[in-house]
Every structure is written in C-alpha cells, then in structure tokens.
Write a protein that holds these residues in place. Structure first.
Motif, short mmCIF file in Angstrom:
data_model
loop_
_atom_site.label_atom_id
_atom_site.label_comp_id
_atom_site.label_asym_id
_atom_site.label_seq_id
_atom_site.Cartn_x
_atom_site.Cartn_y
_atom_site.Cartn_z
N GLU A 1 0.83 -1.20 0.00
CA GLU A 1 0.00 0.00 0.00
C GLU A 1 0.87 1.25 0.00
OE1 GLU A 1 -3.95 -0.50 2.34
OE2 GLU A 1 -2.37 -1.39 3.57
N ASP A 2 0.21 2.37 -0.12
CA ASP A 2 0.90 3.66 -0.08
C ASP A 2 1.43 3.91 1.33
OD1 ASP A 2 1.81 6.20 -0.57
OD2 ASP A 2 -0.16 7.15 -0.42
N THR A 3 2.72 4.17 1.43
CA THR A 3 3.37 4.39 2.74
C THR A 3 3.76 5.85 2.94
OG1 THR A 3 5.56 3.83 1.82
CG2 THR A 3 4.27 2.02 2.78
N GLU A 4 3.10 6.75 2.22
CA GLU A 4 3.48 8.16 2.28
C GLU A 4 3.34 8.72 3.69
OE1 GLU A 4 2.61 12.34 -0.16
OE2 GLU A 4 1.21 10.66 -0.31
N VAL A 5 2.24 8.39 4.37
CA VAL A 5 2.01 8.88 5.73
C VAL A 5 3.11 8.37 6.66
CG1 VAL A 5 0.46 8.84 7.72
CG2 VAL A 5 -0.47 9.09 5.42
N ASN A 6 3.44 7.10 6.53
CA ASN A 6 4.51 6.50 7.35
C ASN A 6 5.85 7.18 7.10
OD1 ASN A 6 2.35 4.40 6.69
ND2 ASN A 6 3.40 3.42 8.41
N ASN A 7 6.13 7.46 5.82
CA ASN A 7 7.41 8.09 5.48
C ASN A 7 7.51 9.50 6.06
OD1 ASN A 7 8.53 5.94 4.02
ND2 ASN A 7 7.39 6.51 2.18
N TYR A 8 6.42 10.24 5.96
CA TYR A 8 6.41 11.61 6.51
C TYR A 8 6.55 11.57 8.03
CZ TYR A 8 5.22 13.90 2.10
OH TYR A 8 5.25 14.38 0.82
N TYR A 9 5.85 10.63 8.67
CA TYR A 9 5.96 10.53 10.13
C TYR A 9 7.36 10.08 10.54
CZ TYR A 9 4.91 9.40 14.98
OH TYR A 9 4.92 9.37 16.35
N GLY A 10 7.95 9.17 9.77
CA GLY A 10 9.31 8.74 10.04
C GLY A 10 10.30 9.89 9.95
N LEU A 11 10.14 10.73 8.91
CA LEU A 11 11.01 11.90 8.77
C LEU A 11 10.80 12.88 9.91
CD1 LEU A 11 10.78 12.63 4.92
CD2 LEU A 11 12.83 11.95 6.20
N PHE A 12 9.54 13.02 10.33
CA PHE A 12 9.22 13.91 11.46
C PHE A 12 9.92 13.45 12.73
CE2 PHE A 12 6.43 14.20 15.24
CZ PHE A 12 6.53 15.57 15.47
N THR A 13 9.87 12.15 13.01
CA THR A 13 10.51 11.63 14.23
C THR A 13 12.04 11.76 14.14
OG1 THR A 13 10.46 9.37 13.34
CG2 THR A 13 8.64 10.04 14.77
N ILE A 14 12.60 11.54 12.94
CA ILE A 14 14.05 11.69 12.78
C ILE A 14 14.48 13.12 13.05
CG2 ILE A 14 15.95 11.67 11.09
CD1 ILE A 14 14.63 9.25 9.77
N VAL A 15 13.76 14.08 12.46
CA VAL A 15 14.10 15.49 12.64
C VAL A 15 13.91 15.90 14.10
CG1 VAL A 15 13.44 17.87 12.07
CG2 VAL A 15 13.59 16.14 10.27
N LEU A 16 12.80 15.46 14.70
CA LEU A 16 12.50 15.83 16.09
C LEU A 16 13.51 15.23 17.06
CD1 LEU A 16 10.54 17.11 18.19
CD2 LEU A 16 9.32 14.91 18.21
N LEU A 17 13.77 13.93 16.93
CA LEU A 17 14.62 13.24 17.90
C LEU A 17 16.11 13.46 17.62
CD1 LEU A 17 12.58 9.92 18.13
CD2 LEU A 17 12.66 11.75 19.82
N GLN A 18 16.51 13.18 16.38
CA GLN A 18 17.93 13.34 16.04
C GLN A 18 18.32 14.81 16.04
OE1 GLN A 18 18.49 9.29 15.65
NE2 GLN A 18 20.09 10.67 15.07
#
Length: 313
Positions: free
Chosen positions: A188-205
């Motif tokens: 399926e489309d994983t666009e939401v997951n990818n955006y959330y993953g990038l959000f967590t990387i930017v926020l945490l890292q």
C-alpha cells in the motif's frame, strides 16, 4: 495478492551467511556479549539504587540509561542467538512488530536520556550555585516522565501506522526487525509513514543534537573562562565520556535510518551500522560511565567488595 498481517504470517530475516564451522563460535560470542551487557548494566542499576550518595539528579537520570540499553539488547540478542544455533531466520509478524517496537523505544530512549543528562551537566557546570534550586526532585521526576512519555507515545504511533498496512512481501532486508525494513513489505501507499518517520528523525535526532551542541558550547565556554584547573578537568572528563556515548549512538542511528531511503547505499554497510547501534552503546555505556565517573566507580567497588566479603562469611 495482499497478505493480511496476522499471527500466521512468517517473515524471513536476512541470512547471517555463517558456515557450519562458525555457527557455535558465533552462538557463544552472541550469548556472552548479551550476558556481559546485562551484567554491566544491572551492576550500574543496582549500584545507583544501593548507594545513597548517588541519589543525585545526574545519577538518577543515568539510572534510566541501563534500563533502555537492556530493552534494546533483549529485543535483539535472544532472537539472534536462537536463529544462529537453529539456522532458522523465520520470525512471526507479531514477534517482528514487538522487536521493532522495543528496538525503536531503546534508540529513542537513549537519545532523550542523553539529552537530559547533557542539560543536567550544563546546569551543574554553568550555574553551580543555582543547581540545587533548578534541579529539584519535582523537576527531575517531571523530566523523567516526559522522556518516557515522548518515547512511548512516538513509538506507539509509529508502530500503529505500520500495523494498518497490508503486506505482500515476507523478506526483511535487515538482520532484525525495524520500521524501515517492515515498510518495505507493504504493498500500500506508505506516504504517511514516510512523513511521520522523517518527522521523528528530525525531532529526535535534530532536537537532541541541538541540545547537545548548545549545552556543550556553553560548558566549553565556562570551562575556558574558569580559573579552577581541577574543576575544569573534572568537567571536561565527565562531558567527554558523555559526548563519546552520544556521538556513537547519534551517527550510527542517523546513517542507518537515512541509508534505508537510498538504494545506492551498500546493504552490508547498512546492516553493519544497524547492528552496531544495538551492540556498542549497551556494551560501552556502563563501562564508560563506570570508569570515567569517579563517584560511580567508587560505589561499584564498594558494592562488589561488600558482596565478596558477605559470600566469605
């Protein structure tokens, strides 16, 4: 054809590529590494809990680091050594999801805990006269609760977004389960997951890096300006070990997560760095802090001597 994620679904982790001659040495090495990680981290936990003189903000924050390290090690090593000795790289989807959740909780927890410890050292070194007024017991409890709330809420959301997807593949591209490798199973489309993953990387890292850069810049400035050589040496020694631990985790985690987004990155390099995130910090953290922090080192010696003397009576 889509395959619904269920307890009946079996996934295949990337092969270890071990010949028959290396199976049992690898099994013994993995088991010994796990036991040493658990022993060293439990020793730090017990020492901090046992020694009343370590009941200070710095060590109470440090108390959370072995807990996080043991979560990560337990999520990784038992499954690994079992698959080595059985030569079976199959894992059920629920077990894979659980492993991914615990590993991400470990990584996120370490970043947040190390950031909180950097803030504590910043207050202690830059504002020594105000330290007790700022780092009160109430504030310390609040910091710890915020750390685990942010950690668990972010990771529960990450895994919830992952579980809603349907899978049509069963081959995990890594040596253990994680969010990026599980996303690659989805049809399926994983666009939401990818955006959330990038959000967590930017926020945490990014967030943890900003905290470390700011606090250490202020600490360095204070150390340069102070005329007390002993205070300067102690501050640099404490912060130096802290910085080593943070950089090992930060660089390896960042490169591992980003490498999943670029097909040109060597899979061997990605897997090696991914494993190093789960091996080196849990193994080195208690050793570095135990050897470099004088109060903790002394308390560990006292605890061990007390147990040795008790066993002889």
């Amino acid at each position: 054809m889509y395959t619904n994620a269920s307890s009946a679904l079996l996934l295949t982790l990337t092969t270890l590529g071990l010949s028959d001659a290396y199976i049992y040495p690898a099994f013994l090495f993995g088991t010994l590494t796990y036991l040493l990680i658990m022993f060293f981290n439990l020793l730090v936990l017990i020492t901090i809990f046992w020694s009343k003189k370590l009941h200070k903000p710095m060590f109470i924050l440090l108390f959370n680091l072995p807990i996080s390290d043991m979560v990560g090690a337990t999520a990784f090593f038992p499954q690994l050594v079992f698959s080595i000795v059985t030569q079976n790289r199959l894992i059920s989807y629920p077990a894979c999801i659980t492993q991914a959740f615990l590993i991400h909780v470990y990584g996120t927890g370490n970043l947040l805990i190390l950031s909180a410890m950097a803030y504590d050292r910043y207050i202690a070194i830059c504002f020594p006269l105000k330290y007790n007024a700022i780092m009160t017991q109430h504030k310390l409890v609040r910091i710890i609760m915020i750390i685990w709330f942010i950690n668990l809420s972010l990771m529960v959301t990450l895994i919830s977004l992952l579980e809603r997807l349907k899978n049509c593949r069963t081959n995990i591209v890594d040596l253990y389960c994680n969010n990026p490798s599980l996303l690659k199973l989805a049809c399926e489309d994983t666009e939401v997951n990818n955006y959330y993953g990038l959000f967590t990387i930017v926020l945490l890292q990014g967030g943890s890096l900003l905290i470390i850069v700011f606090t250490y810049a202020q600490i360095l400035r204070t150390c340069v300006m102070t005329n007390q050589t002993d205070a300067r040496r102690k501050a640099i020694q404490t912060c130096g070990s802290h910085l080593v631990v943070f950089l090992i985790l930060q660089i390896n985690t960042m490169v591992t997560l980003i490498s999943h987004r670029f097909e040109s990155v060597s899979p061997f390099l990605r897997r090696a760095l991914g494993v190093s995130v789960l091996v080196f910090p849990p193994f080195l953290d208690p050793i570095i802090y135990g050897l470099k922090t004088a109060e903790l080192k002394q308390s560990i010696k006292m605890l061990l001597k007390r147990n040795v003397c008790s066993s002889r009576l």
